[in-house]
Design an enzyme around this catalytic site. Sequence first.
Site, PDB file in Angstrom:
ATOM      1  N   SER A  61      42.778  36.145  34.550  1.00  0.00           N
ATOM      2  CA  SER A  61      41.574  35.406  34.940  1.00  0.00           C
ATOM      3  C   SER A  61      40.904  34.633  33.807  1.00  0.00           C
ATOM      4  O   SER A  61      40.028  33.804  34.066  1.00  0.00           O
ATOM      5  CB  SER A  61      40.560  36.351  35.580  1.00  0.00           C
ATOM      6  OG  SER A  61      40.957  36.697  36.886  1.00  0.00           O
ATOM      7  N   TYR A 189      48.747  28.431  40.507  1.00  0.00           N
ATOM      8  CA  TYR A 189      47.753  29.452  40.169  1.00  0.00           C
ATOM      9  C   TYR A 189      48.412  30.698  39.563  1.00  0.00           C
ATOM     10  O   TYR A 189      47.968  31.215  38.538  1.00  0.00           O
ATOM     11  CB  TYR A 189      46.944  29.825  41.414  1.00  0.00           C
ATOM     12  CG  TYR A 189      45.942  30.930  41.186  1.00  0.00           C
ATOM     13  CD1 TYR A 189      44.774  30.691  40.468  1.00  0.00           C
ATOM     14  CD2 TYR A 189      46.169  32.219  41.677  1.00  0.00           C
ATOM     15  CE1 TYR A 189      43.854  31.712  40.251  1.00  0.00           C
ATOM     16  CE2 TYR A 189      45.251  33.229  41.464  1.00  0.00           C
ATOM     17  CZ  TYR A 189      44.096  32.974  40.756  1.00  0.00           C
ATOM     18  OH  TYR A 189      43.187  33.986  40.528  1.00  0.00           O
ATOM     19  N   TYR A 241      33.270  39.388  36.249  1.00  0.00           N
ATOM     20  CA  TYR A 241      33.355  39.872  37.628  1.00  0.00           C
ATOM     21  C   TYR A 241      31.983  40.354  38.092  1.00  0.00           C
ATOM     22  O   TYR A 241      30.957  39.773  37.742  1.00  0.00           O
ATOM     23  CB  TYR A 241      34.433  40.965  37.756  1.00  0.00           C
ATOM     24  CG  TYR A 241      35.801  40.546  37.283  1.00  0.00           C
ATOM     25  CD1 TYR A 241      36.353  39.334  37.697  1.00  0.00           C
ATOM     26  CD2 TYR A 241      36.550  41.343  36.427  1.00  0.00           C
ATOM     27  CE1 TYR A 241      37.624  38.948  37.278  1.00  0.00           C
ATOM     28  CE2 TYR A 241      37.824  40.961  36.007  1.00  0.00           C
ATOM     29  CZ  TYR A 241      38.344  39.760  36.428  1.00  0.00           C
ATOM     30  OH  TYR A 241      39.589  39.378  36.015  1.00  0.00           O
ATOM     31  N   VAL A 259      42.516  40.739  33.997  1.00  0.00           N
ATOM     32  CA  VAL A 259      43.042  42.078  34.245  1.00  0.00           C
ATOM     33  C   VAL A 259      44.266  42.401  33.381  1.00  0.00           C
ATOM     34  O   VAL A 259      44.749  43.529  33.398  1.00  0.00           O
ATOM     35  CB  VAL A 259      43.365  42.301  35.738  1.00  0.00           C
ATOM     36  CG1 VAL A 259      42.109  42.239  36.577  1.00  0.00           C
ATOM     37  CG2 VAL A 259      44.421  41.330  36.236  1.00  0.00           C
TER      38      VAL A 259
END
Length: 305
Positions: A61, A189, A241, A259
């Site tokens: 991310s 992605y 997050y 992550v």
Amino acid sequence: MQNLLKGIIESNKIYTKEGTVASYIPELGKANKEDLGVCVVTLDGKEFMAGDAEKNFTMQSMSKVIALILAILDNGKKLVFSKVGMEPTGDSFNSITSLEVKHPERPFNPMINAGAIATTALISGETDEEKIENILSFTRKITGNKFIAVNEEVYRSEKATGNRNRALAYFMKSNGLLEGDVESILDVYFKQCSIECNCRDIARIGAMLANDGVLPWSGEKVISREVSRIVKTIMVTCGMYDASGEFAVGIGIPAKSGVGGGILASVPRRMGIGVYGPSLDNKGNSIGGIKILKELSDELDLSIF
């Protein structure tokens, strides 16, 4: 600085025994949960490293920061933020409920999975290959690392297990938020999340943002001050997050986690910081990485607030 970083690694190594690695992506489950590294890059180009700072891992991310920058550069902020919002969310980064019930008109922000898929879809390129090459080329420039590449094993693992992301993408397609082929968008992605890096690479990205879009080691301006400001602001409010508020209060640094265990942090007008510790808490953030940033923030008074 070097002695400070070494001491911080030693004092926080114990926390790597807590938490778990991201085994829901099988290749990430192979990480050594006791790894811990940090790199600091100052705005005069000096670099300091300790622990497992040169160990490679994937951006996951953290790559959402790069996707957001490129989406704005390619389309302008008005179009980008017509497709994705700027607001934090108290829901998890891959929440379907958040998208379908709370905010069906567009994802809350570019740092959750749905929002990042939407920004990735906006990156220029006629084909998947052109899009990922544009992402890689820009990442190589802002890290100064010409060897930046996709980890093919992690990419295949992400693609094989990415059904929640498929659900998010197809829902957005049905609402008219995504243009183009959904599987092609997802392929880019998954590859962007699988870009391999180390603490130095992400600290250099943080330093570029801290320096208002100027590369500290060359003086080249790669993004405008406005784009840099937008990205750092969204990192503060949404980058960790659904623990972003707690992180802002306790540490106070613009940051984006992944992550894979990395955290990209940017202290405006001072430094970029890259940390790595694949043992994650229940929010998906590096336990050791957060401890490192907390101690650095306290020792050097880094909070922007």
